[in-house]
Scaffold this active site. Structure first.
Site, PDB file in Angstrom:
ATOM      1  N   ASN A  21       0.858  -1.186   0.000  1.00 28.15           N
ATOM      2  CA  ASN A  21       0.000   0.000   0.000  1.00 28.15           C
ATOM      3  C   ASN A  21       0.894   1.235   0.000  1.00 28.15           C
ATOM      4  OD1 ASN A  21      -1.781   2.062   0.509  1.00 28.15           O
ATOM      5  ND2 ASN A  21      -2.392   1.356   2.553  1.00 28.15           N
ATOM      6  N   LYS A  23       0.107   4.233  -0.140  1.00 24.28           N
ATOM      7  CA  LYS A  23      -0.538   5.403   0.489  1.00 24.28           C
ATOM      8  C   LYS A  23      -0.326   6.617  -0.431  1.00 24.28           C
ATOM      9  CE  LYS A  23      -0.066   3.166   4.908  1.00 24.28           C
ATOM     10  NZ  LYS A  23       0.085   3.269   6.354  1.00 24.28           N
ATOM     11  N   HIS A 108      -9.468   1.049   5.260  1.00 27.47           N
ATOM     12  CA  HIS A 108      -8.171   1.257   5.920  1.00 27.47           C
ATOM     13  C   HIS A 108      -8.374   2.228   7.086  1.00 27.47           C
ATOM     14  CE1 HIS A 108      -4.038   2.436   6.638  1.00 27.47           C
ATOM     15  NE2 HIS A 108      -3.674   1.349   5.982  1.00 27.47           N
ATOM     16  N   GLU A 110      -6.711   4.631   8.081  1.00 28.62           N
ATOM     17  CA  GLU A 110      -6.485   6.044   7.742  1.00 28.62           C
ATOM     18  C   GLU A 110      -7.722   6.632   7.074  1.00 28.62           C
ATOM     19  OE1 GLU A 110      -2.771   5.443   5.694  1.00 28.62           O
ATOM     20  OE2 GLU A 110      -1.812   4.979   7.604  1.00 28.62           O
ATOM     21  N   GLU A 180      -5.048  -4.860  10.827  1.00 30.64           N
ATOM     22  CA  GLU A 180      -4.048  -3.809  10.982  1.00 30.64           C
ATOM     23  C   GLU A 180      -4.325  -3.033  12.275  1.00 30.64           C
ATOM     24  OE1 GLU A 180      -2.162  -2.652   6.890  1.00 30.64           O
ATOM     25  OE2 GLU A 180      -3.739  -1.260   7.445  1.00 30.64           O
ATOM     26  N   GLY A 186       2.813   2.383  10.929  1.00 34.51           N
ATOM     27  CA  GLY A 186       3.720   3.526  10.784  1.00 34.51           C
ATOM     28  C   GLY A 186       4.491   3.879  12.041  1.00 34.51           C
ATOM     29  N   SER A 225       3.814  -2.008  10.342  1.00 36.04           N
ATOM     30  CA  SER A 225       5.276  -2.024  10.535  1.00 36.04           C
ATOM     31  C   SER A 225       5.914  -3.356  10.160  1.00 36.04           C
ATOM     32  CB  SER A 225       5.629  -1.628  11.976  1.00 36.04           C
ATOM     33  OG  SER A 225       5.197  -0.305  12.240  1.00 36.04           O
TER      34      SER A 225
HETATM   35  P1  13P Z   1       3.307   0.505   7.696  1.00 36.15           P
HETATM   36  O1  13P Z   1       3.855  -0.773   7.100  1.00 36.15           O
HETATM   37  O2  13P Z   1       4.028   1.734   7.220  1.00 36.15           O
HETATM   38  O3  13P Z   1       3.199   0.412   9.185  1.00 36.15           O
HETATM   39  O4  13P Z   1       1.812   0.667   7.137  1.00 36.15           O
HETATM   40  C1  13P Z   1       0.933  -0.392   7.272  1.00 36.15           C
HETATM   41  C2  13P Z   1      -0.323  -0.076   6.547  1.00 36.15           C
HETATM   42  O5  13P Z   1      -1.094   0.757   6.950  1.00 36.15           O
HETATM   43  C3  13P Z   1      -0.577  -0.806   5.282  1.00 36.15           C
HETATM   44  O6  13P Z   1      -1.868  -0.592   4.830  1.00 36.15           O
END
Ligand code: 13P
Length: 265
Positions: A21, A23, A108, A110, A180, A186, A225
Site C-alpha cells: 500500500n 498510500k 483502511h 487512515e 491492521e 507507521g 510495521s
Molecule cells: P506501515 O507498514 O508503514 O506500518 O503501514 C501499514 C499499513 O497501513 C498498510 O496498509
C-alpha cells in the site's frame, strides 16, 4: 457469479498475499521507475500473490510499466460505492477495473480516522467492489485505547460483521481480511506474532460461525510495521496468510525481499 468475477477471485491462488500500500507516495514518473527496479529485484519463481497498490494517479503508469509475465498485479486504495455521478474527488469500481485493478483496499484505518469512513460506508464500498469484480481487502483493527481496555476482539469482530453485512455468500469467495492494529501502523512497533495469531483465529472463527465455508477460504493477512526484520516471523505462522505493507513497500529491494520471504516460508 460472472465468469470475470470467477477469474478475478481465482487469480489469488498462492499460499500468501503480499500487498504494498503506497498510500500518498510516488508520482506517476516515480512509479514507473519503481516498477523497473522492483522487477530487477524480484527473484524469479517467487511463489506469492503480489499486489502493487499505488495512488490513483499512478495506476496507469504502473499498468504501462508492467509486463505480461510480471509476477505482480495492481490494486487500488479505495473506491466510491456508486458507479458514476456527482461525487467530486471520488473514483468508482468500473473506473478502477478499467485502470487494470483486480483488488481494492476497503476500510483502511487512515480512511476511517482521517476521512470519516464509517462501517456503513465500508459495507457499501465492499458491495460495490464485489459487484464490479474487484477482490476486496477489508481492513479491521483496534486503537491502542481499545486494546488496553481488552476490547480488541470485540472491535475487530464488529468491524468485520458490519463490513460484510448483507453481502451474498457467493460474493465472499476469495475474500481477504487485513488485520491492521492502529497502534502498529507507521510506528515501527509491529504487533507480536502471538497477538496477531490470536486476533486472526478469532476473525476466522467468526467467519466460520456466520458465513460457513468462507471462514476456511478467506485469507487473513497482517499489516503494521512489517519489515525485512520481522516478516519471516509472521510468514512462519499458519494463521497469517500474508501482509499488507506500508513503508517497506516503497523500497523496491525491501519489498522484493518481503515477497521472497513470503514465498519461501
Ligand atoms: P506501515 O507498514 O508503514 O506500518 O503501514 C501499514 C499499513 O497501513 C498498510 O496498509
Amino acid at each position: 457469479m460472472t465468469e470475470e468475477a470467477r477469474r478475478t477471485r481465482t487469480a489469488f491462488v498462492k499460499p500468501r498475499l503480499i500487498a504494498g500500500n503506497w498510500k500518498m507516495h510516488l508520482t506517476a514518473t516515480e512509479a514507473a521507475a519503481f516498477v523497473r527496479a522492483f522487477r530487477r529485484a524480484l527473484p524469479p519463481g517467487v511463489d506469492a500473490d503480489i499486489l502493487l497498490i499505488p495512488p490513483f494517479t499512478a495506476l496507469d503508469a504502473v499498468r504501462r510499466a508492467r509486463r505480461d509475465d510480471d509476477a505482480f498485479g495492481l490494486g487500488a486504495q479505495d473506491l466510491h460505492w456508486e458507479p458514476e455521478g456527482a461525487y467530486t474527488g471520488a473514483v468508482s469500481g468500473p473506473m478502477l477495473k478499467d485502470a487494470g485493478c483486480r483488488a481494492v483496499i476497503i476500510g483502511h484505518s487512515e480512511r476511517r480516522r482521517l476521512f470519516g469512513d464509517t462501517d456503513a460506508d465500508v459495507n457499501r464500498k465492499l458491495k460495490a467492489a464485489v459487484r464490479h469484480d474487484l477482490a476486496p481487502i477489508l481492513c479491521v483493527g483496534e486503537t491502542p485505547e481499545e486494546r488496553d481496555a481488552g476490547r480488541t476482539e470485540q472491535v475487530v469482530g464488529t468491524q468485520l460483521r458490519r463490513g460484510l453485512h448483507d453481502v451474498a455468500l457467493d460474493q465472499l469467495a476469495g475474500l481477504t481480511i487485513a488485520y491492521e492494529p492502529v497502534w502498529a501502523i507507521g510506528t515501527g512497533q509491529a504487533a507480536d506474532v502471538r497477538q496477531v495469531e490470536a486476533v486472526h483465529a478469532s476473525l476466522r472463527a467468526m467467519l466460520t460461525a456466520e458465513w460457513g465455508a468462507v471462514g476456511g477460504d478467506a485469507r487473513i493477512i497482517y499489516g503494521g510495521s512489517v519489515s525485512t526484520h520481522n516478516a519471516r516471523d509472521f510468514f512462519g505462522s499458519p494463521e497469517i496468510n500474508g501482509a499488507l505493507v506500508g513503508k517497506t513497500c516503497l523500497d523496491p529491494d525491501g519489498f522484493a525481499t518481503l515477497c521472497q520471504f513470503a514465498s519461501s516460508a
